[in-house]
Scaffold this motif. Structure first.
Motif, short mmCIF file in Angstrom:
data_model
loop_
_atom_site.label_atom_id
_atom_site.label_comp_id
_atom_site.label_asym_id
_atom_site.label_seq_id
_atom_site.Cartn_x
_atom_site.Cartn_y
_atom_site.Cartn_z
N GLU A 340 0.94 -1.34 -0.30
CA GLU A 340 -0.19 0.01 0.28
C GLU A 340 0.59 1.67 0.39
N LEU A 341 2.01 1.50 1.00
CA LEU A 341 2.74 2.50 0.43
C LEU A 341 3.53 2.71 -0.28
N ILE A 342 4.06 1.84 -1.40
CA ILE A 342 4.59 1.89 -2.51
C ILE A 342 3.70 2.20 -3.91
N ALA A 343 2.36 1.32 -3.22
CA ALA A 343 1.40 1.13 -4.89
C ALA A 343 0.28 3.16 -4.41
N GLY A 344 0.09 3.18 -3.31
CA GLY A 344 -0.54 4.75 -3.08
C GLY A 344 0.42 5.51 -3.74
N LYS A 345 2.18 5.53 -3.95
CA LYS A 345 2.45 6.72 -4.70
C LYS A 345 2.60 6.69 -5.87
N PHE A 346 2.52 5.27 -6.08
CA PHE A 346 2.66 4.66 -7.72
C PHE A 346 1.41 4.31 -8.29
N PRO A 347 0.44 4.19 -8.32
CA PRO A 347 -0.62 3.72 -9.00
C PRO A 347 -0.71 3.12 -10.12
N THR A 348 -0.17 3.47 -11.19
CA THR A 348 0.11 2.52 -12.00
C THR A 348 1.09 1.94 -12.54
N PHE A 349 1.92 1.47 -11.63
CA PHE A 349 3.63 0.53 -11.25
C PHE A 349 2.68 -0.49 -11.20
N ALA A 350 3.52 -2.23 -11.10
CA ALA A 350 3.03 -3.23 -10.82
C ALA A 350 4.16 -2.50 -10.22
N VAL A 351 2.70 -3.04 -8.79
CA VAL A 351 3.15 -3.72 -6.78
C VAL A 351 2.48 -4.54 -6.88
N LEU A 352 3.48 -6.03 -6.60
CA LEU A 352 2.93 -7.66 -6.54
C LEU A 352 3.19 -8.44 -4.93
N LYS A 353 2.02 -8.41 -4.02
CA LYS A 353 2.43 -8.89 -3.06
C LYS A 353 2.69 -10.90 -3.34
N SER A 354 4.02 -11.32 -3.10
CA SER A 354 4.51 -12.29 -2.87
C SER A 354 3.56 -13.45 -2.57
N SER A 355 3.39 -14.45 -3.70
CA SER A 355 2.51 -15.31 -3.58
C SER A 355 3.07 -17.00 -2.90
N VAL A 356 3.74 -16.63 -2.17
CA VAL A 356 4.61 -17.61 -1.66
C VAL A 356 4.67 -17.11 -0.23
N ALA A 357 3.83 -19.02 0.51
CA ALA A 357 4.23 -18.77 2.02
C ALA A 357 5.18 -18.99 2.82
N THR A 358 5.96 -18.04 3.35
CA THR A 358 7.13 -17.84 3.59
C THR A 358 6.79 -18.72 4.93
N ASN A 359 5.49 -18.81 5.61
CA ASN A 359 6.02 -19.62 7.49
C ASN A 359 6.63 -20.73 7.48
N PRO A 360 8.29 -20.26 8.62
CA PRO A 360 9.00 -21.62 8.52
C PRO A 360 8.18 -23.13 9.33
N LEU A 361 7.16 -22.46 9.37
CA LEU A 361 6.33 -23.28 10.51
C LEU A 361 5.01 -24.11 11.02
N ARG A 362 4.67 -25.56 10.95
CA ARG A 362 3.59 -25.49 10.21
C ARG A 362 2.71 -26.67 11.64
N TYR A 363 1.69 -26.86 11.56
CA TYR A 363 0.83 -27.04 12.32
C TYR A 363 0.19 -29.06 12.88
N PHE A 364 0.57 -29.40 13.88
CA PHE A 364 0.52 -30.64 13.65
C PHE A 364 -1.10 -31.17 15.02
N PRO A 365 -2.56 -31.07 14.73
CA PRO A 365 -2.30 -31.89 13.22
C PRO A 365 -2.55 -30.50 12.96
N ALA A 366 -2.89 -30.32 11.35
CA ALA A 366 -2.95 -29.23 10.73
C ALA A 366 -4.59 -29.05 10.98
#
Length: 366
Positions: A340-366
């Motif tokens: 939001e910080l970047i896109a708010g200043k450059f609304p027509t520029f490609a500012v994307l959110k990563s689709s990679v879930a970087t959380n290294p933890l997993r929970y059991f049971p899922a």
């Protein structure tokens, strides 16, 4: 558009000088002079995120956590840090981290957590002192307005919700121009008396260079007289954590359910209930155990953070609900803030959110 244009937006919001001593926020890889083809925002600049940036045509990765925290003696791909850097360097990908400096601004990480819970009437939980400087300068009466305006435009004169704050007194200044001088008023070799305005204002320490440049550029005198003093005052817009009030008090179980739903939690750890409803809530994104006693002193009914060790849970002393929701979980919405910080200043520029879930933890049971 160059990468430096993107970085200026981030650094105006969260100055790198506000990072903690142990941190490594800033441009970690790449050249800020490169043309920017796109921005990918993430919590962690892992190898998978760098590969995603390549695939999506983004040559700038803006992360919350620095991929490099301490010195590397070799880069040969044996660790995920080295693999991320190798991929970034091979593909001309710049990596920038906005970490504890983003934690230490009032509208930063912890505030974004509070917004998810609908917390109102909030403020920094642990505001810092010695963040302000006082500037005193003197200008001819007819030029004082121009000098003040230049100082305000450079970021001076802000106190809480007030801007363009200064104190001004008129008096008489004296000076004698020596050989080689080119005085704005008066003559070389003669004592001159001039009606002047003494201007006093304040600014955050990290703006000192640009405030002084603005003063010198706007001032008519060849030699500008000014003094800068460090102030002990607390800066209530800079510091760790956030504290405020829920719209209405909730029973502890209902509060935990709200936490679960607002942050998409699979699990959380918490202390015994304090025996009263939860209304005043303190929060700190990431590892916030160092603020447990500060949250107690602020009258919090609950404190929400992450990475709390076993013995640190005792510090709540049964007087406050202490909830550990997980590091990634507490900071997950920081990606939205960066975008939001970047896109708010450059609304027509490609500012994307990563689709990679970087959380290294997993929970059991899922």
């Amino acid at each position: 558009m160059k990468i430096t244009d993107i970085l200026q937006v981030l650094e105006r919001f969260a100055a790198p000088e506000l990072q903690e001593d142990y941190d490594n926020a800033g441009l970690i890889a790449g050249d800020q002079r490169w043309e920017c083809t796109g921005v990918l925002c993430t919590l962690d600049a892992t190898p998978e995120v760098i590969e995603e940036a390549v695939a999506r045509g983004c040559n700038l990765v803006v992360a919350h956590h620095p991929i490099v925290f301490k010195g590397l003696k070799r880069i040969n791909g044996k660790t995920y840090i080295e693999r991320a850097l190798i991929t970034a360097i091979k593909n001309d990908i710049a990596i920038y981290a906005c970490h504890t400096n983003l934690d230490n601004v009032v509208e930063g990480v912890s505030r974004r957590m509070a917004d998810k819970l609908g917390i109102r009437d909030g403020s920094v939980l642990a505001p810092k002192s010695r963040q302000l400087r006082r500037l005193i300068t003197f200008a001819p009466v007819d030029k004082a307005d121009a000098v003040r305006d230049a100082l305000f435009a450079a970021g001076a004169g802000n106190i809480g919700n007030y801007s363009e704050c200064s104190f001004n007194t008129e008096g008489e200044g004296s000076f004698k121009a020596g050989d080689g001088a080119d005085p704005y008023v008066g003559k070389v070799g003669e004592l001159h008396l001039e009606r002047e305005t003494k201007i006093e204002t304040v600014f955050p320490f990290y703006l000192e260079d640009q405030v002084v440049r603005a003063l010198v550029q706007a001032h008519p005198y060849e030699e500008v007289a000014y003094d800068i003093f460090a102030m002990e005052n607390t800066h209530f817009g800079i510091g760790a954590g956030f504290v405020g009030n829920l719209p209405e008090a909730l029973e502890p179980v209902a509060f935990l359910e709200k936490l679960r739903d607002s942050f998409g939690l699979q699990a959380l750890r918490h202390t015994v209930f304090p025996g009263r409803p939860i209304r005043r809530v303190a929060l700190c994104g990431g590892s916030g155990a160092f603020l447990i006693r500060t949250a107690l002193a602020a009258g919090a009914d609950a404190y929400v953070t992450a990475d709390v060790k076993y013995h640190e849970f005792f510090d709540a002393e049964g007087r406050m609900l202490l909830a550990d929701i997980g590091h990634w979980e507490s900071e997950q919405f920081t990606v939205d803030l960066l975008q939001e910080l970047i896109a708010g200043k450059f609304p027509t520029f490609a500012v994307l959110k990563s689709s990679v879930a970087t959380n290294p933890l997993r929970y059991f049971p899922a």
